[in-house]
Design a protein around this motif. Sequence first.
Motif, PDB file in Angstrom:
ATOM      1  N   GLY A  29      55.699   4.847   4.838  1.00 36.17           N
ATOM      2  CA  GLY A  29      55.722   6.096   4.088  1.00 36.17           C
ATOM      3  C   GLY A  29      56.056   5.921   2.623  1.00 36.17           C
ATOM      4  O   GLY A  29      55.336   6.409   1.749  1.00 36.17           O
ATOM      5  N   ASP A  30      57.143   5.213   2.351  1.00 35.01           N
ATOM      6  CA  ASP A  30      57.601   5.084   0.966  1.00 35.01           C
ATOM      7  C   ASP A  30      56.910   3.948   0.213  1.00 35.01           C
ATOM      8  O   ASP A  30      56.412   4.152  -0.891  1.00 35.01           O
ATOM      9  N   VAL A  31      56.895   2.752   0.790  1.00 32.33           N
ATOM     10  CA  VAL A  31      56.325   1.608   0.077  1.00 32.33           C
ATOM     11  C   VAL A  31      54.807   1.711  -0.007  1.00 32.33           C
ATOM     12  O   VAL A  31      54.228   1.564  -1.079  1.00 32.33           O
ATOM     13  N   LEU A  32      54.137   1.953   1.132  1.00 30.50           N
ATOM     14  CA  LEU A  32      52.674   2.020   1.118  1.00 30.50           C
ATOM     15  C   LEU A  32      52.135   3.410   0.798  1.00 30.50           C
ATOM     16  O   LEU A  32      50.949   3.565   0.539  1.00 30.50           O
ATOM     17  N   GLY A  33      52.992   4.420   0.815  1.00 32.16           N
ATOM     18  CA  GLY A  33      52.584   5.759   0.389  1.00 32.16           C
ATOM     19  C   GLY A  33      51.742   6.537   1.385  1.00 32.16           C
ATOM     20  O   GLY A  33      51.046   7.468   1.001  1.00 32.16           O
ATOM     21  N   LEU A  34      51.832   6.193   2.676  1.00 30.84           N
ATOM     22  CA  LEU A  34      51.063   6.923   3.686  1.00 30.84           C
ATOM     23  C   LEU A  34      51.804   8.202   4.085  1.00 30.84           C
ATOM     24  O   LEU A  34      53.027   8.182   4.269  1.00 30.84           O
ATOM     25  N   PRO A  50      40.477   8.885   5.073  1.00 28.31           N
ATOM     26  CA  PRO A  50      39.678   9.962   5.679  1.00 28.31           C
ATOM     27  C   PRO A  50      39.293   9.662   7.126  1.00 28.31           C
ATOM     28  O   PRO A  50      38.610   8.680   7.407  1.00 28.31           O
ATOM     29  N   GLY A  51      39.810  10.475   8.027  1.00 25.92           N
ATOM     30  CA  GLY A  51      39.501  10.336   9.448  1.00 25.92           C
ATOM     31  C   GLY A  51      40.115   9.125  10.111  1.00 25.92           C
ATOM     32  O   GLY A  51      39.715   8.764  11.222  1.00 25.92           O
ATOM     33  N   LYS A  87      41.487  -0.849   3.895  1.00 25.75           N
ATOM     34  CA  LYS A  87      40.387  -0.996   2.947  1.00 25.75           C
ATOM     35  C   LYS A  87      40.886  -0.573   1.577  1.00 25.75           C
ATOM     36  O   LYS A  87      41.497   0.486   1.436  1.00 25.75           O
ATOM     37  N   ILE A  88      40.626  -1.413   0.570  1.00 23.82           N
ATOM     38  CA  ILE A  88      40.930  -1.033  -0.805  1.00 23.82           C
ATOM     39  C   ILE A  88      39.703  -1.309  -1.666  1.00 23.82           C
ATOM     40  O   ILE A  88      38.844  -2.103  -1.293  1.00 23.82           O
TER      41      ILE A  88
END
Length: 143
Positions: A29-34, A50-51, A87-88
């Motif tokens: 949540g915090d480090v990767l921002g999900l 997305p999805g 994916k980036i």
Amino acid sequence: MVGKPPAIGGILETAVYVDDMEAAHTFYGDVLGLARMVEGDRLFAYDAGPGETLLVFRRGVTSEDIETPGGIVPGHHCEGPSHFAFKIAQADLDAWRAYLPEAGVEIISEVTWPAGGTSLYFNDPDGNVLEMAAPALWPNFTG
């Protein structure tokens, strides 16, 4: 003879198993921002694009079938580290190279693939092997 299988629309979910749910939330949540979409005793679910959903399960509590009002969810589990890749965009590769160490996350390996893509490998707090993958990597992931 069996006919052609129906179409598959992609992978909806992937899962990792962790021992410390709060450390996992801090990381994902915090480090990767999900964004966390579901929070429970045995499962956190994150929006991974997305999805696409990342399921983070508490290790050791998912091996038994779970009865829900909608039906039975079969038990599942994983011992030891698992792996999945985010994916980036190729344009974001340098930003991730800089950001991960700044966030206290060691990049344990970088691979340049024959097709031209690049992968950054690192671990979550439970030792799961994560990857930031920039195209081209697979024939179906070219950017």
